[in-house]
Write a protein that holds these residues in place. Structure first.
Motif, PDB file in Angstrom:
ATOM      1  N   ALA A 235       0.891  -1.099  -0.071  1.00 28.13           N
ATOM      2  CA  ALA A 235      -0.056  -0.175   0.162  1.00 28.13           C
ATOM      3  C   ALA A 235       0.827   1.313   0.091  1.00 28.13           C
ATOM      4  N   LEU A 236       1.783   1.243   0.730  1.00 27.50           N
ATOM      5  CA  LEU A 236       2.980   2.184   0.913  1.00 27.50           C
ATOM      6  C   LEU A 236       3.612   2.615  -0.663  1.00 27.50           C
ATOM      7  N   LEU A 237       3.922   1.595  -0.997  1.00 29.21           N
ATOM      8  CA  LEU A 237       4.858   1.573  -2.474  1.00 29.21           C
ATOM      9  C   LEU A 237       3.660   2.199  -3.495  1.00 29.21           C
ATOM     10  N   GLU A 238       2.554   1.674  -3.377  1.00 27.65           N
ATOM     11  CA  GLU A 238       1.666   2.128  -4.431  1.00 27.65           C
ATOM     12  C   GLU A 238       1.313   3.656  -4.302  1.00 27.65           C
ATOM     13  N   ARG A 239       1.249   4.088  -3.139  1.00 30.77           N
ATOM     14  CA  ARG A 239       0.895   5.478  -2.810  1.00 30.77           C
ATOM     15  C   ARG A 239       2.277   6.457  -3.291  1.00 30.77           C
ATOM     16  N   SER A 240       3.404   5.860  -3.102  1.00 31.75           N
ATOM     17  CA  SER A 240       4.648   6.437  -3.525  1.00 31.75           C
ATOM     18  C   SER A 240       4.852   6.141  -5.163  1.00 31.75           C
ATOM     19  N   GLY A 241       3.926   5.670  -5.765  1.00 33.50           N
ATOM     20  CA  GLY A 241       4.229   5.607  -7.372  1.00 33.50           C
ATOM     21  C   GLY A 241       5.263   4.503  -7.546  1.00 33.50           C
ATOM     22  N   GLN A 242       5.699   3.671  -6.840  1.00 34.02           N
ATOM     23  CA  GLN A 242       6.735   2.491  -7.202  1.00 34.02           C
ATOM     24  C   GLN A 242       6.040   1.247  -7.933  1.00 34.02           C
ATOM     25  N   ALA A 243       5.502   1.319  -8.990  1.00 35.80           N
ATOM     26  CA  ALA A 243       4.815   0.516  -9.768  1.00 35.80           C
ATOM     27  C   ALA A 243       5.450  -1.135  -9.873  1.00 35.80           C
ATOM     28  N   LYS A 244       6.850  -0.888 -10.210  1.00 36.82           N
ATOM     29  CA  LYS A 244       7.603  -2.010 -10.674  1.00 36.82           C
ATOM     30  C   LYS A 244       7.774  -2.859  -9.293  1.00 36.82           C
ATOM     31  N   GLU A 245       8.088  -2.238  -8.265  1.00 41.13           N
ATOM     32  CA  GLU A 245       8.404  -2.566  -6.718  1.00 41.13           C
ATOM     33  C   GLU A 245       7.014  -3.283  -6.148  1.00 41.13           C
ATOM     34  N   VAL A 246       5.817  -2.607  -6.783  1.00 42.79           N
ATOM     35  CA  VAL A 246       4.573  -3.408  -6.332  1.00 42.79           C
ATOM     36  C   VAL A 246       4.327  -4.557  -6.890  1.00 42.79           C
ATOM     37  N   ILE A 247       4.772  -4.705  -7.935  1.00 37.82           N
ATOM     38  CA  ILE A 247       4.430  -6.104  -8.796  1.00 37.82           C
ATOM     39  C   ILE A 247       5.462  -7.051  -8.034  1.00 37.82           C
ATOM     40  N   VAL A 248       6.449  -6.902  -7.740  1.00 43.40           N
ATOM     41  CA  VAL A 248       7.642  -7.579  -6.990  1.00 43.40           C
ATOM     42  C   VAL A 248       6.989  -8.119  -5.643  1.00 43.40           C
ATOM     43  N   GLN A 249       6.511  -7.225  -5.174  1.00 34.63           N
ATOM     44  CA  GLN A 249       5.839  -7.615  -3.655  1.00 34.63           C
ATOM     45  C   GLN A 249       4.617  -8.560  -4.058  1.00 34.63           C
ATOM     46  N   TYR A 250       3.800  -8.139  -4.863  1.00 40.52           N
ATOM     47  CA  TYR A 250       2.689  -9.018  -5.109  1.00 40.52           C
ATOM     48  C   TYR A 250       3.032 -10.413  -5.565  1.00 40.52           C
ATOM     49  N   ARG A 251       4.061 -10.452  -6.346  1.00 40.82           N
ATOM     50  CA  ARG A 251       4.485 -11.906  -6.899  1.00 40.82           C
ATOM     51  C   ARG A 251       4.705 -12.599  -5.464  1.00 40.82           C
ATOM     52  N   ALA A 255       2.847 -15.789  -3.953  1.00 40.57           N
ATOM     53  CA  ALA A 255       3.298 -17.007  -3.876  1.00 40.57           C
ATOM     54  C   ALA A 255       3.023 -17.911  -2.596  1.00 40.57           C
ATOM     55  N   MET A 256       3.094 -16.929  -1.732  1.00 42.72           N
ATOM     56  CA  MET A 256       3.307 -17.160  -0.070  1.00 42.72           C
ATOM     57  C   MET A 256       1.759 -17.493   0.401  1.00 42.72           C
ATOM     58  N   ALA A 257       0.830 -16.773  -0.127  1.00 41.91           N
ATOM     59  CA  ALA A 257      -0.548 -17.026   0.111  1.00 41.91           C
ATOM     60  C   ALA A 257      -1.433 -17.584  -0.749  1.00 41.91           C
ATOM     61  N   SER A 258      -0.850 -18.774  -1.601  1.00 47.17           N
ATOM     62  CA  SER A 258      -1.242 -19.454  -2.526  1.00 47.17           C
ATOM     63  C   SER A 258      -2.890 -19.847  -2.492  1.00 47.17           C
ATOM     64  N   GLY A 259      -3.346 -20.122  -1.319  1.00 44.24           N
ATOM     65  CA  GLY A 259      -4.593 -20.299  -1.307  1.00 44.24           C
ATOM     66  C   GLY A 259      -5.663 -18.973  -0.952  1.00 44.24           C
ATOM     67  N   GLU A 260      -5.242 -17.908  -1.473  1.00 42.71           N
ATOM     68  CA  GLU A 260      -5.922 -16.719  -1.336  1.00 42.71           C
ATOM     69  C   GLU A 260      -5.969 -16.058  -2.610  1.00 42.71           C
ATOM     70  N   PRO A 261      -7.134 -16.371  -3.416  1.00 43.74           N
ATOM     71  CA  PRO A 261      -7.240 -15.890  -5.044  1.00 43.74           C
ATOM     72  C   PRO A 261      -7.066 -14.356  -4.996  1.00 43.74           C
ATOM     73  N   LEU A 265      -5.539 -12.137  -8.255  1.00 44.74           N
ATOM     74  CA  LEU A 265      -6.162 -11.016  -8.921  1.00 44.74           C
ATOM     75  C   LEU A 265      -5.598  -9.636  -8.864  1.00 44.74           C
ATOM     76  N   GLU A 266      -5.338  -9.144  -7.705  1.00 48.54           N
ATOM     77  CA  GLU A 266      -4.573  -7.871  -7.704  1.00 48.54           C
ATOM     78  C   GLU A 266      -3.314  -7.940  -8.354  1.00 48.54           C
ATOM     79  N   LEU A 267      -2.632  -9.041  -8.587  1.00 51.67           N
ATOM     80  CA  LEU A 267      -1.356  -9.145  -9.166  1.00 51.67           C
ATOM     81  C   LEU A 267      -1.604  -8.966 -10.665  1.00 51.67           C
ATOM     82  N   ALA A 268      -2.337  -9.705 -11.089  1.00 48.45           N
ATOM     83  CA  ALA A 268      -2.946  -9.745 -12.550  1.00 48.45           C
ATOM     84  C   ALA A 268      -3.417  -7.990 -12.903  1.00 48.45           C
ATOM     85  N   LYS A 269      -4.069  -7.259 -12.311  1.00 46.43           N
ATOM     86  CA  LYS A 269      -4.316  -5.903 -12.422  1.00 46.43           C
ATOM     87  C   LYS A 269      -3.227  -5.096 -12.461  1.00 46.43           C
ATOM     88  N   ARG A 270      -2.096  -5.430 -11.728  1.00 43.15           N
ATOM     89  CA  ARG A 270      -0.967  -4.559 -11.728  1.00 43.15           C
ATOM     90  C   ARG A 270      -0.146  -4.972 -13.031  1.00 43.15           C
TER      91      ARG A 270
END
Length: 315
Positions: A235-251, A255-261, A265-270
């Motif tokens: 959330a903090l990275l998104e507010r500061s406009g760090q789109a690439k790092e947001v994708i890294v963190q969503y990946r 991966a770690m919360a593989s049971g949570e769809p 969905l949020e990764l795909a949107k980014r």
């Protein structure tokens, strides 16, 4: 009520009939009749369990009438039925607190502290004292009491997290979060995930995004699978406009919360937003196959594909 009154005449030695009458009188607002019925039931009962129930009812009615002396008398009789029970004394304190007799409740809790050396019980009692102190406006005392309770709990114990949040809430209300940050920076020389995460939240709330980012990253080094912390960092990275790092963190999060769809969905949107449409579609198709029975996910997928101009995939 008339039927119970007749039953009482037929079974004059049964405590259950006057007890039932007492409950009915109490529900219909006939307080004096309720008290008398419970007293009759109490005098007839030979069961400790029943006596406790009747005494509790009488004590609660006394407290509702602000009859503190009467309530104490009933609770004293309760304690006599189980003289070693700390929990009965805690029950009295809780009843006093519910009746908004905060000063009397605090005094009762303090008396309990003198009767037990069990760390868990003492920590919970101190937590309740702190809560009552806060209600009566004694915030400095409340903070000191919360910290005393925290010293009784092991590192990582849930009560430390809860009481830290309560302390933060007090400082927030008093608009002194910057003071608390300085206290924690000075106090927490050895920092684990919990300490870094708390500091990150405080830096974040007070607008220091650089320190907040650093603190969240430090917290994740200590506990990489801490989902809540990673979500806060994203959330903090998104507010500061760090789109690439947001994708890294969503990946990492997906991966770690593989049971949570929803993280898929949020990764795909980014990914789609960053121009990687093909990869975004693959992520969603994979999620659709894995969670084929999740109706809410498939409704969301249909909506997303439709917005992306992929009507065939939406079907």
């Amino acid at each position: 009520i008339a039927y119970y009154e007749r039953a009482a005449a037929l079974r004059p030695k049964s405590p259950s009939v006057p007890a039932a009458l007492g409950a009915l009188y109490r529900r219909t607002g006939q307080r004096q009749k309720a008290v008398q019925s419970y007293k009759t039931a109490l005098s007839l009962s030979r069961s400790k369990r029943q006596k406790k129930r009747y005494l509790r009812a009488l004590a609660n009615m006394a407290l509702a009438d602000r009859d503190l002396a009467g309530a104490r008398g009933y609770f004293k009789k309760l304690v006599q039925l189980a003289p070693r029970s700390v929990f009965l004394r805690i029950e009295l304190a809780q009843s006093l607190a519910r009746a908004k007799l905060h000063g009397e409740a605090i005094a009762q809790y303090k008396g309990i502290l003198k009767r037990t050396s069990d760390s868990a019980t003492r920590a919970n009692v101190l937590k309740e004292i702190g809560s009552l102190q806060r209600k009566v406006g004694k915030t400095k005392d409340a903070i000191a009491t919360y910290r005393k309770a925290m010293r009784l709990a092991a590192r990582g114990h849930w009560i430390r997290r809860e009481l830290t949040d309560r302390i933060i809430s007090i400082y927030r209300e008093e608009e002194r979060l910057s003071d608390l940050i300085r206290e924690y920076e000075k106090q927490w020389k050895r920092r684990g995930h919990f300490e870094w995460q708390v500091l990150g939240r405080l830096y974040d709330e007070t607008g220091n995004e650089a320190k907040a980012t650093k603190a969240y990253r430090a917290a994740l080094k200590k506990q990489p699978r801490a989902i809540d912390t990673r979500v806060r960092l994203i959330a903090l990275l998104e507010r500061s406009g760090q789109a690439k790092e947001v994708i890294v963190q969503y990946r990492k999060l997906a991966a770690m919360a593989s049971g949570e769809p929803r993280y898929q969905l949020e990764l795909a949107k980014r990914l789609h937003r960053s121009g990687r449409q093909a990869e975004a579609i693959k992520v969603l198709e994979r999620a659709g196959r894995r969670f084929r029975r999740d109706a809410s996910l498939h409704a969301a997928l249909t909506n997303v594909f439709a917005r992306w101009g992929k009507p065939k995939l939406a079907l």
